[in-house]
Design an enzyme around this catalytic site. Structure first.
Site, PDB file in Angstrom:
ATOM      1  CG  HIS A   1      -1.658  -1.292   1.376  1.00 24.70           C
ATOM      2  ND1 HIS A   1      -1.218  -2.271   2.238  1.00 24.70           N
ATOM      3  CD2 HIS A   1      -2.746  -1.777   0.750  1.00 24.70           C
ATOM      4  CE1 HIS A   1      -2.027  -3.322   2.139  1.00 24.70           C
ATOM      5  NE2 HIS A   1      -2.948  -3.056   1.246  1.00 24.70           N
TER       6      HIS A   1
ATOM      7  N   GLY B   1      -7.711  12.026   7.318  1.00 29.07           N
ATOM      8  CA  GLY B   1      -8.393  10.910   6.673  1.00 29.07           C
ATOM      9  C   GLY B   1      -8.332  11.004   5.150  1.00 29.07           C
TER      10      GLY B   1
ATOM     11  NE  ARG C   1      -8.488  19.451   4.479  1.00 33.06           N
ATOM     12  CZ  ARG C   1      -9.401  19.890   5.345  1.00 33.06           C
ATOM     13  NH1 ARG C   1      -9.213  19.746   6.617  1.00 33.06           N
ATOM     14  NH2 ARG C   1     -10.495  20.485   4.939  1.00 33.06           N
TER      15      ARG C   1
ATOM     16  NE  ARG D   1      -5.566  -0.668  -2.573  1.00 28.17           N
ATOM     17  CZ  ARG D   1      -6.692  -1.362  -2.687  1.00 28.17           C
ATOM     18  NH1 ARG D   1      -7.845  -0.819  -2.453  1.00 28.17           N
ATOM     19  NH2 ARG D   1      -6.653  -2.629  -3.020  1.00 28.17           N
TER      20      ARG D   1
ATOM     21  NE  ARG E   1      -8.609  10.067  13.284  1.00 28.23           N
ATOM     22  CZ  ARG E   1      -9.273  10.660  12.288  1.00 28.23           C
ATOM     23  NH1 ARG E   1      -8.643  11.021  11.186  1.00 28.23           N
ATOM     24  NH2 ARG E   1     -10.563  10.914  12.396  1.00 28.23           N
ATOM     25  CB  VAL E   2      -4.671  16.347  11.733  1.00 28.79           C
ATOM     26  CG1 VAL E   2      -3.590  16.825  12.696  1.00 28.79           C
ATOM     27  CG2 VAL E   2      -4.031  15.901  10.424  1.00 28.79           C
ATOM     28  N   GLY E   3      -7.963  15.159  12.411  1.00 24.47           N
ATOM     29  CA  GLY E   3      -9.241  14.836  11.786  1.00 24.47           C
ATOM     30  C   GLY E   3     -10.380  15.670  12.316  1.00 24.47           C
ATOM     31  CB  SER E   4     -13.609  16.485  11.319  1.00 20.02           C
ATOM     32  OG  SER E   4     -14.088  15.446  10.506  1.00 20.02           O
TER      33      SER E   4
ATOM     34  CD  GLU F   1     -11.512   8.878  15.899  1.00 16.00           C
ATOM     35  OE1 GLU F   1     -10.690   9.024  14.986  1.00 16.00           O
ATOM     36  OE2 GLU F   1     -11.557   7.831  16.593  1.00 16.00           O
ATOM     37  CG  MET F   2     -15.790   6.859  11.974  1.00 17.54           C
ATOM     38  SD  MET F   2     -16.764   6.633  10.485  1.00 17.54           S
ATOM     39  CE  MET F   2     -17.128   4.891  10.613  1.00 17.54           C
ATOM     40  CD  GLU F   3     -10.922   7.475  10.767  1.00 16.27           C
ATOM     41  OE1 GLU F   3     -11.094   8.394  11.593  1.00 16.27           O
ATOM     42  OE2 GLU F   3     -11.700   7.278   9.815  1.00 16.27           O
TER      43      GLU F   3
ATOM     44  CG  ASP G   1     -20.685  16.217  12.824  1.00 19.02           C
ATOM     45  OD1 ASP G   1     -19.651  16.068  12.161  1.00 19.02           O
ATOM     46  OD2 ASP G   1     -21.156  15.312  13.547  1.00 19.02           O
TER      47      ASP G   1
ATOM     48  NE  ARG H   1     -15.533  20.990   7.375  1.00 23.12           N
ATOM     49  CZ  ARG H   1     -16.704  20.804   6.784  1.00 23.12           C
ATOM     50  NH1 ARG H   1     -17.810  20.833   7.485  1.00 23.12           N
ATOM     51  NH2 ARG H   1     -16.779  20.592   5.488  1.00 23.12           N
TER      52      ARG H   1
END
Ligand code: HPA
Length: 235
Positions: free
Chosen positions: A7, A23, A27, A46, A90-93, A182-184, A207, A220
């Protein structure tokens, strides 16, 4: 030269010891274009773009993680174990799950609870609590305070479901003090722990799950900038 993985194929291009992971791979490109100097691209497999550059003279990489624990699980595993990366930030929302957490606030994930079975692979005889790196967390909080950001440090939920069939799902996690969903991060923290490496998740609130509020892309941007300044400061 480290051989590529299925990968990540840097083909001789360097990956820094610290990698920031949003994510969205676009970004990652935005961060490289706007925050880093002397940028080179190290991955396009990918379309999960990865870049290495410098920030205030420090070498830093940035790469997309994709959505969900299986995706960040693959990329962070390979970065830690094949490419000898020490730290992933990790930098996310995330979606806020407490009344006192507001849109645009910053959440630092001290812990990452989860409904994922990712942890099962380790055959731990109990329930492991995935934690972020304490030193990174202290530095991130200090950097956030210096920026004047409204910051919450605590437990997030790394959920396997964005759409959950159980209508009590959010209430139950709210009751347990989860700051946001979040999801990670749980997958990232587990991989970091198992590899003896460091990780931290930093989030902007995009949100509000209890109040059904959402931010616009333009709004944002300011909190995104704060989050990036914190992440780059501790990188
Ligand atoms: N749920 C899960 N992940 C998220 C959310 C959410 O409400 N908002 C941003 N990432």
């Amino acid at each position: 030269m480290t051989k590529g993985t299925p990968h990540i194929q840097p083909n001789g291009t360097k990956i820094a010891k610290t990698v920031l992971m949003p994510g969205d791979p676009l970004r990652a490109k935005y961060i490289a274009d706007n925050y880093l100097e002397d940028v080179v691209q190290f991955n396009e497999v990918r379309n999960m773009f990865g870049y290495t550059g410098t920030y205030k003279g420090k070498e830093v990489s940035v790469m997309g993680s994709g959505m969900g624990i299986p995706s960040i699980g693959i990329y962070s595993y390979e970065l830690y174990n094949t490419f000898d990366v020490d730290t992933i930030i990790r930098v996310g929302s995330c979606g806020a799950l407490q009344e006192d957490v507001n849109l645009y606030d910053i959440i630092i994930a001290q812990g990452a609870s989860t409904n994922s079975s990712y942890v099962d692979q380790y055959n731990i005889p109990g329930h492991f609590a995935p934690l972020g790196d304490f030193d990174l967390m202290v530095k991130a909080k200090k950097a956030a305070d210096e920026l004047g950001a409204t910051t919450h440090v605590g437990n997030v939920l790394s959920s396997d479901t964005f759409y959950n069939a159980d209508p009590t799902f959010n209430d139950q996690w709210h009751r347990m003090g989860i700051l946001g969903i979040e999801m990670e991060s749980a997958g990232l923290y587990l991989n970091a722990t198992y590899a003896g490496k460091k990780a931290l998740g930093i989030f902007t609130v995009s949100d509000h799950i209890l109040r059904d509020e959402a931010t616009t892309a333009e709004e944002r941007q300011n909190s995104f900038t704060q989050m990036m300044e914190i992440a780059l400061e501790i990188a």
